[in-house]
Design an enzyme around this catalytic site. Structure first.
Site, PDB file in Angstrom:
ATOM      1  N   ASN A   1      49.443 -28.076   5.598  1.00 46.38           N
ATOM      2  CA  ASN A   1      50.708 -27.429   5.967  1.00 46.38           C
ATOM      3  C   ASN A   1      51.501 -26.914   4.766  1.00 46.38           C
ATOM      4  OD1 ASN A   1      52.972 -26.747   7.775  1.00 46.38           O
ATOM      5  ND2 ASN A   1      53.987 -28.383   6.656  1.00 46.38           N
TER       6      ASN A   1
ATOM      7  N   TRP B   1      54.508  -9.683   7.090  1.00 46.71           N
ATOM      8  CA  TRP B   1      54.006 -10.998   7.502  1.00 46.71           C
ATOM      9  C   TRP B   1      52.950 -10.933   8.593  1.00 46.71           C
ATOM     10  CZ3 TRP B   1      54.926 -12.305  12.655  1.00 46.71           C
ATOM     11  CH2 TRP B   1      55.873 -11.523  13.322  1.00 46.71           C
TER      12      TRP B   1
ATOM     13  N   TRP C   1      58.741  -3.232   3.603  1.00 43.30           N
ATOM     14  CA  TRP C   1      57.526  -3.873   3.085  1.00 43.30           C
ATOM     15  C   TRP C   1      56.810  -2.906   2.160  1.00 43.30           C
ATOM     16  CZ3 TRP C   1      58.058  -8.708   3.990  1.00 43.30           C
ATOM     17  CH2 TRP C   1      58.594  -9.184   5.180  1.00 43.30           C
TER      18      TRP C   1
ATOM     19  N   TRP D   1      54.889 -18.149  10.718  1.00 45.79           N
ATOM     20  CA  TRP D   1      54.901 -16.942   9.871  1.00 45.79           C
ATOM     21  C   TRP D   1      56.305 -16.343   9.829  1.00 45.79           C
ATOM     22  CZ3 TRP D   1      52.061 -14.939   6.119  1.00 45.79           C
ATOM     23  CH2 TRP D   1      50.770 -15.437   5.945  1.00 45.79           C
TER      24      TRP D   1
ATOM     25  N   TRP E   1      57.839 -29.883  16.756  1.00 43.98           N
ATOM     26  CA  TRP E   1      57.896 -28.473  16.334  1.00 43.98           C
ATOM     27  C   TRP E   1      56.984 -27.612  17.213  1.00 43.98           C
ATOM     28  CZ3 TRP E   1      60.326 -24.832  13.559  1.00 43.98           C
ATOM     29  CH2 TRP E   1      61.263 -25.237  12.615  1.00 43.98           C
TER      30      TRP E   1
ATOM     31  N   GLU F   1      57.647 -33.712  13.629  1.00 41.26           N
ATOM     32  CA  GLU F   1      56.708 -32.617  13.354  1.00 41.26           C
ATOM     33  C   GLU F   1      56.011 -32.174  14.633  1.00 41.26           C
ATOM     34  OE1 GLU F   1      56.331 -30.787  10.617  1.00 41.26           O
ATOM     35  OE2 GLU F   1      58.018 -31.985   9.907  1.00 41.26           O
TER      36      GLU F   1
HETATM   37  P1  FAD Z   1      50.394 -33.200  11.212  1.00 40.26           P
HETATM   38  O1  FAD Z   1      51.307 -33.172  10.057  1.00 40.26           O
HETATM   39  O2  FAD Z   1      49.548 -34.392  11.399  1.00 40.26           O
HETATM   40  O3  FAD Z   1      51.289 -32.927  12.498  1.00 40.26           O
HETATM   41  C1  FAD Z   1      50.858 -33.291  13.821  1.00 40.26           C
HETATM   42  C2  FAD Z   1      50.940 -32.097  14.742  1.00 40.26           C
HETATM   43  O4  FAD Z   1      52.281 -31.615  14.826  1.00 40.26           O
HETATM   44  C3  FAD Z   1      50.126 -30.906  14.283  1.00 40.26           C
HETATM   45  O5  FAD Z   1      48.758 -31.047  14.629  1.00 40.26           O
HETATM   46  C4  FAD Z   1      50.815 -29.757  15.003  1.00 40.26           C
HETATM   47  O6  FAD Z   1      50.397 -29.647  16.342  1.00 40.26           O
HETATM   48  C5  FAD Z   1      52.275 -30.201  14.989  1.00 40.26           C
HETATM   49  N1  FAD Z   1      52.941 -29.577  13.833  1.00 40.26           N
HETATM   50  C6  FAD Z   1      53.062 -30.062  12.581  1.00 40.26           C
HETATM   51  N2  FAD Z   1      53.765 -29.196  11.813  1.00 40.26           N
HETATM   52  C7  FAD Z   1      54.076 -28.152  12.601  1.00 40.26           C
HETATM   53  C8  FAD Z   1      54.779 -26.936  12.401  1.00 40.26           C
HETATM   54  N3  FAD Z   1      55.326 -26.606  11.234  1.00 40.26           N
HETATM   55  N4  FAD Z   1      54.899 -26.090  13.448  1.00 40.26           N
HETATM   56  C9  FAD Z   1      54.376 -26.381  14.650  1.00 40.26           C
HETATM   57  N5  FAD Z   1      53.694 -27.516  14.905  1.00 40.26           N
HETATM   58  C10 FAD Z   1      53.539 -28.383  13.889  1.00 40.26           C
HETATM   59  N6  FAD Z   1      49.893 -25.004  13.364  1.00 40.26           N
HETATM   60  C11 FAD Z   1      49.021 -24.832  14.372  1.00 40.26           C
HETATM   61  O7  FAD Z   1      48.753 -25.773  15.123  1.00 40.26           O
HETATM   62  N7  FAD Z   1      48.448 -23.604  14.596  1.00 40.26           N
HETATM   63  C12 FAD Z   1      48.713 -22.521  13.805  1.00 40.26           C
HETATM   64  O8  FAD Z   1      48.184 -21.430  14.067  1.00 40.26           O
HETATM   65  C13 FAD Z   1      49.598 -22.702  12.702  1.00 40.26           C
HETATM   66  N8  FAD Z   1      49.866 -21.674  11.850  1.00 40.26           N
HETATM   67  C14 FAD Z   1      50.721 -21.881  10.804  1.00 40.26           C
HETATM   68  C15 FAD Z   1      50.995 -20.808   9.943  1.00 40.26           C
HETATM   69  C16 FAD Z   1      51.850 -20.984   8.868  1.00 40.26           C
HETATM   70  C17 FAD Z   1      52.178 -19.825   7.959  1.00 40.26           C
HETATM   71  C18 FAD Z   1      52.425 -22.248   8.631  1.00 40.26           C
HETATM   72  C19 FAD Z   1      53.372 -22.454   7.473  1.00 40.26           C
HETATM   73  C20 FAD Z   1      52.171 -23.307   9.475  1.00 40.26           C
HETATM   74  C21 FAD Z   1      51.318 -23.143  10.578  1.00 40.26           C
HETATM   75  N9  FAD Z   1      51.050 -24.204  11.461  1.00 40.26           N
HETATM   76  C22 FAD Z   1      50.189 -23.995  12.510  1.00 40.26           C
HETATM   77  C23 FAD Z   1      51.800 -25.480  11.394  1.00 40.26           C
HETATM   78  C24 FAD Z   1      51.170 -26.601  10.562  1.00 40.26           C
HETATM   79  O9  FAD Z   1      50.791 -26.117   9.302  1.00 40.26           O
HETATM   80  C25 FAD Z   1      49.969 -27.243  11.225  1.00 40.26           C
HETATM   81  O10 FAD Z   1      50.267 -27.603  12.555  1.00 40.26           O
HETATM   82  C26 FAD Z   1      49.547 -28.516  10.487  1.00 40.26           C
HETATM   83  O11 FAD Z   1      49.244 -28.231   9.145  1.00 40.26           O
HETATM   84  C27 FAD Z   1      48.319 -29.104  11.154  1.00 40.26           C
HETATM   85  O12 FAD Z   1      47.845 -30.209  10.444  1.00 40.26           O
HETATM   86  P2  FAD Z   1      47.937 -31.669  11.048  1.00 40.26           P
HETATM   87  O13 FAD Z   1      47.378 -31.674  12.426  1.00 40.26           O
HETATM   88  O14 FAD Z   1      47.321 -32.583  10.059  1.00 40.26           O
HETATM   89  O15 FAD Z   1      49.499 -31.879  11.123  1.00 40.26           O
END
Ligand code: FAD
Length: 489
Positions: free
Chosen positions: A354, A372, A318, A395, A290, A287
């Site tokens: 997430n 979007w 759209w 997005w 990503w 994750e």
């Molecule tokens: P954890 O599950 O603990 O993951 C650890 C770290 O991994 C996160 O803090 C993040 O840096 C990274 N990570 C995890 N999932 C993703 C992912 N899908 N994509 C990229 N990095 C990821 N994340 C953001 O940091 N900033 C945003 O602006 C953002 N916008 C999003 C918009 C949408 C529509 C969606 C579906 C997801 C978005 N995310 C974004 C990705 C993800 O939802 C968040 O990083 C995550 O929920 C953060 O919670 P956590 O730190 O507990 O994640």
């Protein structure tokens, strides 16, 4: 690097940006190791061309993060100096007037930021000031992990290559002591944090954010420690359940660089040295990668927040969505409890789980057939972790137009998603209190509850909680028809 006319006597400027920490901050470590006096600076730049203005929640976070950084630097012996204006003018001028021998910073990857940093570097070097830049933001920088030609567009291939790329450098501890340089008086006027006007006033809506989060490096490290100790082992099973505190919630700390991804990876690897531990940690490491992957995409496709990667989506039909529907989505009044809970969590706390980000985004794009970019902008304004790469890439992932995206025709059913990932309705009950007493069988579809159940839970549909704004099955058909038309057109 150029010949340096002030090498022996000058100070070194550390230019802080998205790296508001002391530990594992390569620019700061290099400055401290140089033995020179250090001038830490932060330049709030909303004027330079192409630099996107931060959203409200991120500005709130930034204020508190800078407060924390300033306190930590002071305790280590140096003062943080804050400036407001175009960095391209301020940094070279400051280097000149302070007689700095060098300027160090950690690299950034948005096109406008990269261009700005290059211009600053050229100016500094022309003035005989040494420039040193580092990777303080990513596990692997864009282009470090690359196929034979081009760049990775598919995550699984990227991850495979990144995972096989070998050991990472050990994170560096915070320098024990810093020797702060005097701030020169003269041409470059410093300002105060308060004068940046980052905090909301009239109204101050930040109470819920402050309750949910504490910005700053100390809290980021504490959170990492707690996550590794108590949540990492079950991360794979619990990360999708919004009613459970199963993910790290490190995202806003990472966004502002209060912690480095390499610190996180090192702590996770250290905690999972057994074979079983390794398997469990793998999901989390995937994750966090990503984030690197998103930066890799943004680096190669700088317009990701505004242009669909797949060009055929440029002309997607759209819908002209009524303002009232967009407002209902933003305010959590769509009539779909899991969508409403997510949007209210976002508004109240500046963060959203997430799984629910995916559900709410899918609802906007597919059930309302809304472009979007409308959602991307709303998240940008309301998320504390609003990130130029992660937000845009995710997005586009949901909308189906990204390089490695969910296909458009895969449409989330908000009721089934709610029932699967929040089976008891713990999450929706917290954020949609007007339906909190509804039986779990109906909590994700109150419109199917018998009149007695609604009455017993104190719900009057259409009054205390809205009817669904759209019928999901009809909305789904409409979205699929639009998709078909876009492919034929
Ligand atoms: P954890 O599950 O603990 O993951 C650890 C770290 O991994 C996160 O803090 C993040 O840096 C990274 N990570 C995890 N999932 C993703 C992912 N899908 N994509 C990229 N990095 C990821 N994340 C953001 O940091 N900033 C945003 O602006 C953002 N916008 C999003 C918009 C949408 C529509 C969606 C579906 C997801 C978005 N995310 C974004 C990705 C993800 O939802 C968040 O990083 C995550 O929920 C953060 O919670 P956590 O730190 O507990 O994640």
């Amino acid at each position: 690097m150029t010949t340096n006319r002030r090498a022996d006597d000058g100070s070194v400027i550390v230019w802080f940006r998205d790296d508001l920490r002391l530990a594992d901050n390569p620019a700061l470590v290099a400055a401290a190791q140089s033995g020179r006096a250090i001038l830490p600076v932060y330049v709030h730049d909303e004027e330079s061309h192409g630099i996107r203005r931060l959203g409200g929640a991120a500005r709130w976070w930034l204020h508190h993060s800078l407060t924390a950084l300033s306190g930590a630097l002071k305790r280590h012996g140096a003062d943080l100096h804050i400036f407001n204006g175009p960095a391209v003018e301020i940094v070279p001028k400051l280097a000149h007037t302070s007689g700095a021998a060098a300027v160090c910073w950690n690299r950034r990857y948005q096109q406008a930021e990269g261009a700005l940093d290059d211009t600053v570097a050229v100016e500094l070097e022309a003035d005989g000031v040494e420039v040193e830049t580092f990777n303080g933001k990513l596990i692997h920088e864009p282009d470090e992990i690359r196929p034979k030609s081009g760049f990775y567009k598919v995550y699984s291939a990227y991850w495979k290559a990144a995972d096989a790329s070998g050991a990472l450098p050990e994170p560096e501890p915070a320098p024990k002591r810093l020797r702060g340089a005097e701030m020169p008086s003269g041409k470059v006027q410093a300002t105060t944090l308060g004068k940046l006007g980052l905090l909301p006033t009239r109204p101050d809506w930040s109470g819920g954010l402050a309750q949910a989060f504490t910005p700053g490096e100390t809290e980021a490290l504490r959170k990492l420690g707690r996550f590794v100790e108590t949540d990492l082992a079950a991360y794979g099973e619990r990360r999708d359940n919004p009613g459970v505190d199963g993910s790290s919630r490190l995202s806003p700390h990472l966004r502002f660089g209060e912690i480095s991804p390499r610190q996180i990876v090192a702590a996770v690897k250290e905690a999972s040295r057994t074979a079983a531990g390794k398997v469990k940690a793998q999901k989390f490491l995937q994750e966090i990668a990503w984030r690197d992957f998103s930066y890799n995409l943004l680096f190669h496709a700088p317009d990701l927040a505004t242009s669909p990667f797949a060009e055929r989506f440029e002309h997607f039909p759209w819908a002209d969505v009524p303002k009232a529907s967009i407002r209902a989505w933003q305010q959590g009044r769509t009539g779909y409890p899991i969508v409403d809970a997510g949007m209210r969590q976002l508004w109240r706390t500046g963060w959203m789980h997430n799984r629910v980000r995916m559900i709410t985004a899918s609802f906007l794009v597919k059930d309302l057939l809304c472009d979007w970019r409308v959602g991307e902008r709303w998240f940008w304004d309301t998320l504390c972790d609003a990130d130029p790469a992660n937000n845009a890439v995710n997005w586009q992932w949901v909308a189906g137009c990204g390089p490695d995206a969910a296909p458009f025709f895969r449409i989330f059913n908000p009721v089934l998603q709610g029932e699967k990932f929040d089976p008891k309705g713990t999450y929706v009950r917290e954020f949609v209190p007007e339906i909190k007493d509804l039986d779990a069988r109906f909590v994700h579809k109150p419109w199917e509850a018998p009149a007695e159940a609604l009455h017993a839970a104190g719900i009057r549909l259409g009054e205390t909680y809205p009817h669904p704004r759209v019928r999901h099955d009809e909305a789904r058909d409409r979205a699929l028809a639009a998709f078909k038309a876009s492919r034929e057109g």
